[in-house]
Design an enzyme around this catalytic site. Sequence first.
Site, mmCIF file in Angstrom:
data_model
loop_
_atom_site.group_PDB
_atom_site.id
_atom_site.type_symbol
_atom_site.label_atom_id
_atom_site.label_comp_id
_atom_site.label_asym_id
_atom_site.label_seq_id
_atom_site.Cartn_x
_atom_site.Cartn_y
_atom_site.Cartn_z
ATOM 1 N N LEU A 1 0.823 -1.211 0.000
ATOM 2 C CA LEU A 1 0.000 0.000 0.000
ATOM 3 C C LEU A 1 0.854 1.256 0.000
ATOM 4 C CD1 LEU A 1 -2.741 -0.943 2.627
ATOM 5 C CD2 LEU A 1 -3.060 -0.666 0.182
ATOM 6 N N GLY A 2 2.022 1.140 0.606
ATOM 7 C CA GLY A 2 2.874 2.321 0.687
ATOM 8 C C GLY A 2 4.079 2.043 1.548
ATOM 9 N N GLY B 1 6.376 3.671 4.689
ATOM 10 C CA GLY B 1 6.489 4.678 5.728
ATOM 11 C C GLY B 1 7.930 4.798 6.178
ATOM 12 N N ALA B 2 8.135 5.597 7.188
ATOM 13 C CA ALA B 2 9.492 5.850 7.660
ATOM 14 C C ALA B 2 10.126 4.570 8.199
ATOM 15 C CB ALA B 2 9.450 6.897 8.751
ATOM 16 N N GLY C 1 8.947 1.221 7.530
ATOM 17 C CA GLY C 1 8.717 -0.053 6.884
ATOM 18 C C GLY C 1 7.651 0.035 5.819
ATOM 19 N N VAL D 1 3.977 -0.989 4.106
ATOM 20 C CA VAL D 1 2.610 -1.268 4.536
ATOM 21 C C VAL D 1 1.920 -2.139 3.490
ATOM 22 C CG1 VAL D 1 0.445 -0.261 5.307
ATOM 23 C CG2 VAL D 1 2.581 0.995 5.633
ATOM 24 N N LYS E 1 1.702 -3.033 8.786
ATOM 25 C CA LYS E 1 3.010 -2.399 8.588
ATOM 26 C C LYS E 1 4.100 -3.293 9.163
ATOM 27 C CE LYS E 1 4.207 1.663 10.498
ATOM 28 N NZ LYS E 1 4.449 3.102 10.555
ATOM 29 N N ASP F 1 6.341 13.820 12.256
ATOM 30 C CA ASP F 1 6.433 13.581 10.817
ATOM 31 C C ASP F 1 5.078 13.825 10.158
ATOM 32 O OD1 ASP F 1 7.724 13.003 8.466
ATOM 33 O OD2 ASP F 1 7.651 10.837 8.700
#
Length: 807
Positions: free
Chosen positions: A527-528, A530-531, A533, A535, A550, A644
């Site tokens: 899905l994406g 992040g800082a 790891g 997701v 995540k 963030d």
Amino acid sequence: LFSLFLLLLTLQPFSVFSQSYSNVSLGESLSAGGNTSSWLSPSGEFAFGFHSINNRDDAFLLAIWYDKIPEKTIVWYANGDKPAPKGSKLQLTINGGLELNNPQGEEIWRAQSILGVVTYAAMLDTGNFVLVDSNSVHIWESFKNPSDTILPTQILELGSMLSSRQPTNYSKGRVQLRLLTDGNLVMNTVALPSNYAYAAYYVSNTFGSGYQVVFNESTATIHIQSQNGSILLDLTVGSIPSTKTHYHRATIDFNGVFTQYARPKSSSSSNGYESWSIGWSIPDDVCSFNSQDVGEGICGYNSICRIVQNRPVCGCPNQYTLVDPNNTSSGCKPDFILQGCNGNGTGTPEILYRMDELLDTAWPNSADYQRRAPYTEADCKNSCLYDCQCAIATFRDGNCWKKSLQVRNGRQRSDVIVKAFLKVSADKNTPRNPHPAPSVPVDHNIPGSNPNGEEKDKGLFSVVAAVLLGSSIFFNLIFLAAIFMGVLVYYKKLKEKVQKPSSFETNLHSFTYKDLEDATDGFKEELGRGAFGVVYKGVLGLDSKLVAVKKLDKVVQEGDKEFKTELSVIGQTHHKNLVKLVGFCEEGQHRLLVYEFMSNGTLAGFLFGSSRPDWNQRTQIAFGIARGLMYLHEECSVQIIHCDIKPQNILLDDCYTARISDFGLAKLLMTDKSRTNTAIRGTKGYIAPEWFRHLPITVKVDVYSFGVMLLEIICCRKSVELEMGGDERAILTDWAYYCYQEGRLDALVENDIEAMNNMGRLERLFKVAIWCIQEEPSLRPTMRKVVQMLEGITEVSEPPHPYLFSC
Ligand SMILES: *[C@@H]1O[C@H](CO)[C@@H](O)[C@H](O)[C@H]1NC(C)=O
Ligand SMILES: *[C@@H]1O[C@H](CO)[C@@H](O)[C@H](O)[C@H]1NC(C)=O
Ligand SMILES: *[C@@H]1O[C@H](CO)[C@@H](O)[C@H](O)[C@H]1NC(C)=O
Ligand SMILES: *[C@@H]1O[C@H](CO)[C@@H](O)[C@H](O)[C@H]1NC(C)=O
């Protein structure tokens, strides 16, 4: 006052029998109240041994003290929380431990972390008691395990701590001075009896470079130095007498100031007590720390703190008295019956109470439960008088803030601009003296130097007695029941507070790695990122609930404890503008977090997509994010700084409600007690300037990022458009302020008709954004203020230029 003074005098030791110096061999011992109760240093200046507490012959402290002066000032102690009874024995055992046992042989204290095998012990002339191995290496030192004091030649290493004691005994006190492992020297209060450290009220700003706090003997000065020995910060100010003629010490006092004291070595003096005098102390004004954190501060709840010669004087308002009459920092309570909302109508408010004005007094950042505006001063007083919850009201510019007990951050200063009104008993004929009756600040080690203070208020017991004698039996029962309930609630609260970190296990689901591997079909659909790891999308359970899983990849660095702490705190947050954590997995190397799935993706996708989204929807999203942040900053049990905030970390649910996500970089003030940082966190373009300027990191970093993002929401463009190159529009914050100055909001929103049709709101959002991106953190509003401004509850004034050094 006199009894207090006597009590403090009795803190001084009576003479003790000492054994003249020799090395202490294995097997030797000292006994509390016995013939040999201390070992002296070669010069005889320092003694190590048993010292009676408050002149009692049944309570002893294992301590080091200046032995040649009548005060016998204590500079180190071991068992403040657990006094040793008479007959207790300290022994340098054959197998190399230093042990303090009571007469029944049960352990009271022992030297921890002895790094080797002891051959002998010695009390040195520096005031350091050491355990020495066969190579003459000091494998344990009192200097490395300090209490509340440091001495010339002593060094505080990274990770060391001084902890104050109670004003009347040697139990652990409320303040700490710590040299954090990040190099910052900080001072903070703690939530006794737990060790929870509240936000620091003093920060040296030497993070990354600070290495040691050194008390230099030749100059008698104290400084923070770097690893290569250069001086980063001199704590000592003013001239300091030489160590040849004077004894020196620096102590973190119970009143929150770290102070260097000096005293002539010659003990001759007219009254038998030559006092220690104060050289300097930090910080200059402990009363004015604007803590957003909870806690009773230096002076305790409901107190009023003011500064007299850089030191705090704790006072109580009119008709309030100290909770513990012997302890000026114990906070205050009303000495009349403040009925609250459960009173059984023994009179109407205007008969029972009146509102007295307190001059120059304020309780900033104390939990107001209500704010009313526009109000007149008279409205404000009346509103509090007739409101059973209200104990204090403050008034300014048509605004009325109402507070119930326990109020925090109380202070008296000449520059206070609010008017404060205190609910007091109407039938007490106390003179309407608007100034708080100060309780006297006393430093126990300076007998005779006490300011000849004003009359102290009645003690707790006389108040209770007066109330009991002066009222009906029925009333007494209620009163006693109220006290009992109060104590119960207090203990329950304490217990909850202490137990909090472990409660997450019950709130969150713990998954196995296999569960999540199955749910995500082998981590297939990404899905994406992040800082911390990647997701993945997943489906859970019988009801096929969609989740986002995540997988953390930096767990090794972050450490297990941090993972758990983050989990426990985030697991406890509940707000409709935060993504909900469903569960977690902690198995071997694997650390995974499971969140609700958000069907409309990220705010970044929404804003920067092909078509311009609806203006109304955008503003609602901005409001939602602001509320979520306000919750994190002010309404959680532990303050959370997200660190963030950016459109990639805001998710949109089915109804396009904004949900803040990705707390991987968040700072929890529970683990990061000092609000200082080791490394810059966050994302370029959204990072507040203080990260680069070695300033303390506060909630205001999120306000900054929010401001940048608010501009993005208004303009539907990224904060930095690299493809625009040298174009004046490339940096959104610069371009936005330029447009604002030129009165060209139309250029900024690129003729967005919807936005232009709503010019009032556009301008308001815009001004709020400029307030939020102020380079100076203190100029930025709190998120609470931001919410109020966005919603139009508060007027938004003209923002200044966001940069400090511009014309
Ligand atoms: C203490 O022991 C050390 C090492 O054995 C010795 O060098 C020193 O002289 C002794 N000091 C005294 C006062 O006996
Ligand atoms: C303590 O000293 C007194 C007199 O100096 C002596 O009578 C007594 O035996 C001593 N006690 C011990 C335990 O050494
Ligand atoms: C020291 O004083 C504090 C506060 O007055 C009290 O709570 C604590 O129990 C005392 N400690 C001891 C060991 O008596
Ligand atoms: C103490 O200060 C003197 C004079 O500035 C300096 O020479 C000495 O190295 C310092 N000592 C320590 C332990 O830093």
